[in-house]
Scaffold this motif. Structure first.
Motif, mmCIF file in Angstrom:
data_model
loop_
_atom_site.group_PDB
_atom_site.id
_atom_site.type_symbol
_atom_site.label_atom_id
_atom_site.label_comp_id
_atom_site.label_asym_id
_atom_site.label_seq_id
_atom_site.Cartn_x
_atom_site.Cartn_y
_atom_site.Cartn_z
ATOM 1 N N LEU A 42 11.608 1.791 -3.321
ATOM 2 C CA LEU A 42 10.596 1.311 -4.087
ATOM 3 C C LEU A 42 11.961 -0.067 -3.900
ATOM 4 O O LEU A 42 10.894 -1.572 -3.837
ATOM 5 N N ARG A 43 13.082 0.169 -4.376
ATOM 6 C CA ARG A 43 14.427 -1.408 -4.085
ATOM 7 C C ARG A 43 14.332 -1.537 -3.102
ATOM 8 O O ARG A 43 15.132 -2.809 -2.272
ATOM 9 N N LEU B 11 6.805 10.061 2.517
ATOM 10 C CA LEU B 11 8.301 9.392 3.458
ATOM 11 C C LEU B 11 8.249 9.796 4.832
ATOM 12 O O LEU B 11 8.467 7.799 5.245
ATOM 13 N N MET B 12 7.520 10.839 4.955
ATOM 14 C CA MET B 12 7.951 10.371 6.397
ATOM 15 C C MET B 12 7.063 9.286 6.855
ATOM 16 O O MET B 12 7.084 8.828 8.613
ATOM 17 N N ASP B 13 5.565 9.072 7.399
ATOM 18 C CA ASP B 13 4.656 8.563 7.325
ATOM 19 C C ASP B 13 5.227 6.837 6.899
ATOM 20 O O ASP B 13 4.452 6.270 8.042
ATOM 21 N N ILE B 14 5.298 6.260 6.343
ATOM 22 C CA ILE B 14 6.156 5.393 5.329
ATOM 23 C C ILE B 14 7.242 5.292 6.668
ATOM 24 O O ILE B 14 7.082 4.178 7.156
ATOM 25 N N SER B 15 7.777 6.071 7.329
ATOM 26 C CA SER B 15 9.360 5.564 7.528
ATOM 27 C C SER B 15 8.565 4.901 9.847
ATOM 28 O O SER B 15 9.125 4.462 9.779
ATOM 29 N N GLY B 16 6.849 5.933 9.388
ATOM 30 C CA GLY B 16 6.959 5.682 11.380
ATOM 31 C C GLY B 16 7.666 6.251 12.240
ATOM 32 O O GLY B 16 7.516 6.504 13.084
ATOM 33 N N ASP B 17 8.511 7.668 11.766
ATOM 34 C CA ASP B 17 9.077 7.726 13.082
ATOM 35 C C ASP B 17 7.558 9.474 13.364
ATOM 36 O O ASP B 17 8.317 10.350 12.370
ATOM 37 N N ARG B 18 6.707 9.393 14.178
ATOM 38 C CA ARG B 18 6.497 10.226 14.431
ATOM 39 C C ARG B 18 7.145 11.332 14.961
ATOM 40 O O ARG B 18 7.096 12.355 15.037
ATOM 41 N N LEU B 19 8.224 10.447 15.759
ATOM 42 C CA LEU B 19 8.686 12.574 16.671
ATOM 43 C C LEU B 19 9.573 12.971 15.404
ATOM 44 O O LEU B 19 9.804 13.815 16.167
ATOM 45 N N ALA C 188 0.847 -1.042 -0.015
ATOM 46 C CA ALA C 188 0.050 -0.031 0.470
ATOM 47 C C ALA C 188 0.913 1.014 -0.027
ATOM 48 O O ALA C 188 0.737 2.466 -0.285
ATOM 49 N N ASP C 189 1.966 1.057 0.858
ATOM 50 C CA ASP C 189 2.514 2.177 1.148
ATOM 51 C C ASP C 189 3.833 2.544 -0.938
ATOM 52 O O ASP C 189 3.713 3.884 -0.951
ATOM 53 N N ALA C 190 3.962 1.099 -1.242
ATOM 54 C CA ALA C 190 4.196 1.530 -2.669
ATOM 55 C C ALA C 190 3.597 2.463 -3.391
ATOM 56 O O ALA C 190 3.205 2.985 -4.454
ATOM 57 N N ALA C 191 2.285 1.592 -3.904
ATOM 58 C CA ALA C 191 1.525 2.567 -4.652
ATOM 59 C C ALA C 191 0.886 3.663 -3.879
ATOM 60 O O ALA C 191 1.107 4.753 -5.274
ATOM 61 N N ALA C 192 1.224 4.041 -3.193
ATOM 62 C CA ALA C 192 0.691 5.928 -2.338
ATOM 63 C C ALA C 192 1.804 6.740 -3.073
ATOM 64 O O ALA C 192 1.999 7.665 -3.473
ATOM 65 N N LEU C 193 3.889 5.846 -2.684
ATOM 66 C CA LEU C 193 4.240 6.854 -3.485
ATOM 67 C C LEU C 193 4.382 6.962 -4.569
ATOM 68 O O LEU C 193 5.003 7.802 -5.370
ATOM 69 N N THR C 194 4.492 5.280 -5.665
ATOM 70 C CA THR C 194 4.395 5.544 -6.990
ATOM 71 C C THR C 194 3.146 6.436 -7.390
ATOM 72 O O THR C 194 3.545 7.550 -8.340
#
Length: 245
Positions: free
Chosen positions: A216-217, A166-174, A133-139
């Motif tokens: 993506l890779r 990109l930041m949301d995909i990282s999961g690093d909210r802080l 799902a992340d890959a689809a959103a980024l693409t």
């Protein structure tokens, strides 16, 4: 106590709009050293006359300045300007004023260093955490950006969305919260943002493609390097010799 009452207690009390305007003006004056460290703000009655506001508004403003670490009340001396070791440098108003100082460029350089470290790390995490799902959103976002290259203003808006993705995909909210805090005011500063043109946007998009391709890779090191190169390279291109140039 009702849930509504509890919610009201949790909400910070909003200062009157007039007080906020006075605070912003005084923050800028203090941070840009119109009022030097160790000096006193004008007395209440003088501030009332200067801003054409009531004593209540001036007191609200003084309280806000105290909360930001800019001033301290001293018996017999008045409201005294504190040195910058006491300032809340992450406060949006303080940050905005720092970027207006004669040495404001050094603070923008520092901001770029912080962004580089945090966003490079977040891109590495994004490459590791990527889901279909992340890959689809980024693409999809990269496709949208490609279609906006000839319209710089629209591209810049969606550029911010890309970095959020990109930041949301990282999961690093802080780290995202820190970046959002320190960058909000900088984006309004022409020295930091630079002038918009198609050539700049084309170069930016090429850098975005390298970042997206690495994520993506699922290549953490490649993603981190691509983001570092993007932020540092973009700043070097638009960085002036001094504020106002």
């Amino acid at each position: 106590m009702t849930s509504a009452s509890a919610q009201a207690l949790r909400q910070p009390r909003r200062r009157p709009r007039l007080a906020v305007a006075v605070v912003e003006d005084l923050v800028t004056a203090i941070v840009t050293e119109v009022y030097p460290v160790g000096s006193a703000l004008p007395p209440e009655n003088v501030l009332c006359d200067m801003y054409e506001v009531s004593r209540t508004v001036v007191r609200e403003a003084t309280t806000a300045l105290t909360e930001k670490g800019l001033v301290v009340s001293q018996q017999g001396r008045g409201t005294i300007i504190q040195d910058d070791t006491h300032w809340n440098l992450l406060d949006p108003m303080v940050l905005g004023a720092l970027f207006q100082r004669e040495d404001g460029l050094s603070y923008l350089d520092n901001l770029v260093e912080i962004r580089t470290a945090l966003e490079a790390s977040m891109c590495a995490k994004a490459a590791r955490n990527l889901t279909p799902a992340d890959a689809a959103a980024l693409t999809a976002q990269m496709k949208k950006l490609k279609g906006l290259i000839e319209t710089p203003a629209a591209y810049v808006h969606e550029d911010v969305v890309l970095h959020d993705i990109l930041m949301d995909i990282s999961g690093d909210r802080l780290s995202k919260a820190i970046i959002g805090t320190i960058q909000g005011k900088a984006l309004k500063n022409i020295t930091y943002s630079g002038k918009l043109n198609v050539e700049h946007i084309k170069a930016t998009h090429e850098a975005h493609e390298l970042i997206a391709d690495a994520i993506l890779r699922r290549d953490p090191d490649g993603a981190a390097k691509a983001m570092r190169d993007h932020i540092q390279g973009s700043w070097l291109k638009r960085r002036p010799n001094r504020i106002g140039k």
